[in-house]
Enzyme design. Structure first.
Site, mmCIF file in Angstrom:
data_model
loop_
_atom_site.group_PDB
_atom_site.id
_atom_site.type_symbol
_atom_site.label_atom_id
_atom_site.label_comp_id
_atom_site.label_asym_id
_atom_site.label_seq_id
_atom_site.Cartn_x
_atom_site.Cartn_y
_atom_site.Cartn_z
ATOM 1 C CB SER A 265 -0.868 -0.021 1.260
ATOM 2 O OG SER A 265 -1.194 1.277 1.685
ATOM 3 N NE ARG A 304 -22.531 -4.829 -43.643
ATOM 4 C CZ ARG A 304 -22.180 -4.643 -44.910
ATOM 5 N NH1 ARG A 304 -21.727 -3.462 -45.298
ATOM 6 N NH2 ARG A 304 -22.273 -5.636 -45.779
#
Lengths: 371, 371, 371, 371
Positions: A265, A304
């Site tokens: 950390s 399409r």
């Protein structure tokens, strides 16, 4: 540098990143054009030397992505570049979607390699843990309350079953990925009577399955893959959640590997964060989001879709990358997992004393057959 | 009356509503308790007359839903009521999740009956249209611009392939739905050495598959079903979108049945709205949302999730209902569809003159084999 | 090259790409570290020359993304590099989340600049169209059936109202973006009694709002932004859908600009695809997916979430990029839009003859006040 | 009985169920028709006695939901029934969407009453806990690892800030809910020059805001509400997650009320499940799903969407119900919460000894101002 250059490496391993990269998509599109030419030459639709020229071409793809804005897809500038290099037989009788959809299936097949490798890794680690801890008693927890004793082996066996099951579905889909070839509107009209034969050869050249008919309007190949990836990511996420919970300071029954800064950390040097499981959880969430885009894209207009189709490309990449990333991070977490059987026993409250673990061992043995 | 009593009948047919109703869930939970008792009696775990009493019991379930708030699930008050009617052997060695998960699979299997019937209906109509219009030429449209000629038969063949493919996956999953039985934490410890044998019999009694191990923590049976339903709903939605687009006033190539108020408007008596396709699109969207809940629920804590599990019950019902509803509305739309081949031909712009429909007929024939 | 290098440029303009790039995130993180040091120096918590050194530092960030795997976030290696360049006062009293959350807000504020510019462009074009076509009569269409006459000005006015309203919400949120500073667990304990004062100065240095209390566990700043971006994308998508529908071959009432290959097809040179609207629709879908990730991430564990937090970073970038991209593509589409009033009138069916456009002009005038 | 009759009562309180019920929707639709007639009579568009007859009518709504299938919305049969009871001036100049959208806003405004009441309850309990435990030291946890000390008051203050902030947004939106009136296509053409005036009066009659122009195509009123409800549900879910984690057997720092069967299990009488928090988490998930449907529905076709609009009705009901339910269950959980300060202190590991809680008290005080 895009934001993905900063965040993607945290969540996705290099092999999976490469497999869904822009380069990988371009290579797959070029592979599709080359395969098309080869199939058409074999069927006598185009000259053999045209196919040879196309296979040998090294087109200049510089600036292709920006150029693709005008057409809305990258195949138009790619075909232009390839024709400049190899002549007008390039892309004969095909449409952009044929190339991009086939490329998507190639990208998927190739990316599923390292993705399945990582899932194999997870399954292998689950199996190892299930074997090693077949008789390690711990508290079973329902609604996060201690319930009855289980074994850590049984828990790992359940993880194994989930991930192995999801893997099986991905393997099945990977073997069924179809090539797409329909021409401008799905009839292959420019190929005369050779259309279906070219489609067969084209698929064969690419190592993909030849579909019964073009699937430009039937998006299951993409959507089912997205759904299966989301299921796999979910199976991984479940394990990662359990690891995070078992690693809680107050539980302390497992810990991920630390050392060399891993799990550290910026504010608290003492911490030992379950960073692999944390990364896996984050990556898995992105898969569900991408799968949602792919499922929504099924409803496209006529021959399409005007937008839905276009939304599939990054979403499919993200779904593959996120699943591979989640599996990779979890694999790493499990491979380095420290298990603390003493703490497991010590954590058990009195209410469980005297209770047995029933068929846990039997279930572990059965799960191991799924490895 | 809840809002679902007003809106659900618009979007979901009665047979599917019934199959996912509260009554259906309660019946399935009772079926699970009865099957459990039968399995345990057969294995000598509980007395045979206890199982008989449980099978014969008619518990008072009044107020059960509100009573379920205290435990967070309906099995606790159901077991209480059933014990009051049939004694303490009720629910022996089981936990709430065993009953609710097994009931979910029963509800799914039963509801998939009418859902698949409607999908069959859609497939059948697509096949009929593909056959009847095998050679009906129309404009193919990409990005909603006319592109090249296709046939209406080919369009219907594409619809057929999508819905039939999604149906095949649902059929496969339906045949694999597993019973769940693990006891308090998945070990079946209360059943001594009879646990696995009871699990086998329990599944067999219910007509469900016996899993290798309990799946309380491995939510694939629910999540994969949700994903497959979302794919099926997507395949239906694609057809519905095409119908809506073809039915546009300016296109006019198809129309849904009208008459008797169908497709009417509160403001415009002249309108002939494509109401079946519209309803199908709305229903399909709810399935994707529900599937998202089910996929998210895969990541649950330890041996029983604290919230994720609970989110599955209404989401699974919604996914089944929405898919059945979407298929039902589309089935109705297609069954009454008027197709106008003259308009199809008249709409074609000059740019397409002279072009052929290539392999359209071949593709139609292939798709018909999927019926 | 990642897949985003191929697809992102198609859907997102350069300015927005840059604003959410990895470089932009790194710059924002460094800005946050510099502002923190300046604030702490001003409050006497760290030496003034330490703050000066930090402001002047040019840390080596090579390999940072891969190094971030060990900690699961990029701040840990960034702090390491910055400390190597500027000493141990770097990051004093802060935690990774302070820097990353504050950087996220900076990235958001900066990226919202070009995003709002594009939304302004859309609003401006809608206003122009509404003004120019205040009295251009066309068919109103409900459920895609002609209903009653409207004006194209009224349609554009409705577009304007939607996008302008969504823009207003984004502007409001942009002005409220808060800095985050809480230290390891939200108490600022390392800053003695200067914590709240440092928080005020830190926010002021960054041009962000000082929150009443740290928001490490209260993810509204991120989630509300995600939701507002999804609403903005939805407002844009609605316009894009209407453009696509009006541009259909059979409707032909509008057309996007063509020429120079714009709107072209790889198979059909005659096509004039509505490519801007198509791209906008695709981009908008990605925003909804990203917003879903951000909303899900609200439920994080205790003082820092184990995965949910990590999922926010790419999702926030995607939501900003997708919204900016959708607005940009639509802006382009509208700016080049050809409108055909004759076709609009010709398309109207007889049923509408004699009907008026009622209050359409009044509504247009009102909408123009929202510009 | 639909499945919602079994599961909804577990997750949603009666007052919220009633407020989004089918009856509530029907009442709101009738209110809209009555308000329309009153507004039109006041503007001289219809006779005053027609409005009086409409206000006095008691139409027969039996079978309305099934009858709504033919038109795809419930307004068509409702208007038919109301005309049968009160004559042909019913619904004059309006379209179905006017009535249903206005009804949706009425339902939202009414349902937000009990939803906000429950959020008030949550905020009040958070404030109480923050006050009572302003100085109760406990471990702060990041990534579920102990990090530094915080206070339970600070944790509750963070909860308060999140829920109060989300509540503020809902209050703001509730005050801005607009009526919808546009007629068949948004021009109010049937009302001659009285359209805008009727719209003003109509909104005023309903206690809703009069919009600048009709919003049939601008779905922000619905989508922004959905998004705000998802944010509120997320804020609630975060608290519920923390409660579940604090209540873990191994942590034991809080416990929900037990007794009378609350929190009990069908298999384990000793358990004390955090059932309120669990229910809240499940309910919150349904809100995100419903919000997704509402955001997707923004993209609708032209003057009325062909499916997207229809998907809003159940989704809006679900979003309201889920948010109210999540807040209600959490309110109950917090109101009965036992807090164990000794356990909090005892759980703290040595690494935290000597550390202070910094500005925790200051932050608590600031948060309390948000109550």
């Amino acid at each position: 540098m895009t934001s993905s250059d900063l965040f993607t490496p945290i969540f996705v391993p290099g092999a999976v990143q490469d497999a869904v990269s822009g380069d990988a998509w371009l290579r797959a599109m070029l592979d599709a054009e080359v395969a098309l030419a080869a199939a058409e030459a074999a069927e006598g639709v185009i000259p053999a030397d045209a196919a040879a020229a196309i296979a040998a071409a090294r087109p200049d793809l510089e600036g292709l992505a920006v150029a693709a804005r005008d057409s809305g897809n990258p195949v138009v500038p790619l075909v232009k570049a390839l024709r400049a290099a190899a002549g007008e037989w390039v892309h004969h009788g095909a449409t952009s979607q044929d190339i991009l959809d086939s490329a998507a299936m190639l990208v998927a097949r190739r990316a599923l390699g390292p993705v399945l490798d990582e899932l194999d890794g997870v399954v292998g680690e689950c199996a190892r843990l299930a074997r090693e801890h077949r008789d390690t008693v711990m508290a079973g927890r329902t609604l996060l309350q201690q319930a009855q004793p289980v074994t850590f082996g049984l828990k790992a066996a359940g993880w194994l079953a989930g991930v192995a099951g999801a893997r099986a579905r991905l393997r099945m889909l990977r073997a069924e990925l179809p090539a797409q070839l329909g021409g401008a509107a799905g009839t292959l009209s420019a190929l005369g009577d050779r259309g279906p034969a070219v489609l067969e050869r084209f698929a064969s050249e690419l190592g993909l399955v030849a579909p019964a008919l073009p699937w430009h309007g039937d998006r299951r190949p993409v959507a089912e893959l997205g759904a299966a990836l989301a299921v796999a990511a979910g199976a991984v996420e479940k394990v990662a959640l359990d690891v995070v919970l078992l690693a809680q300071t107050e539980v302390g029954e497992v810990a991920e590997a630390s050392g060399g800064g891993r799990g550290g950390s910026s504010a608290m040097p003492h911490k030992r964060n379950p960073v692999g499981a944390v990364r896996a959880r984050a990556a898995a969430r992105s898969v569900r989001a991408a799968a949602g885009v792919l499922l929504e894209a099924m409803a496209g207009e006529h021959e399409r879709a005007a937008g839905a189709w276009h939304s599939e490309w990054p979403a499919l990449s993200d779904a593959l990358a996120g699943t591979g990333g989640a599996a990779w991070s979890l694999h790493e977490a499990l491979a380095g997992l420290t298990v603390d059987p003493e703490r497991m026993r010590a954590n058990m409250t009195d209410v469980m004393s005297g209770e047995t673990t029933g068929a846990a061992g039997t279930f572990v043995d059965r799960a191991l057959e799924l490895e």
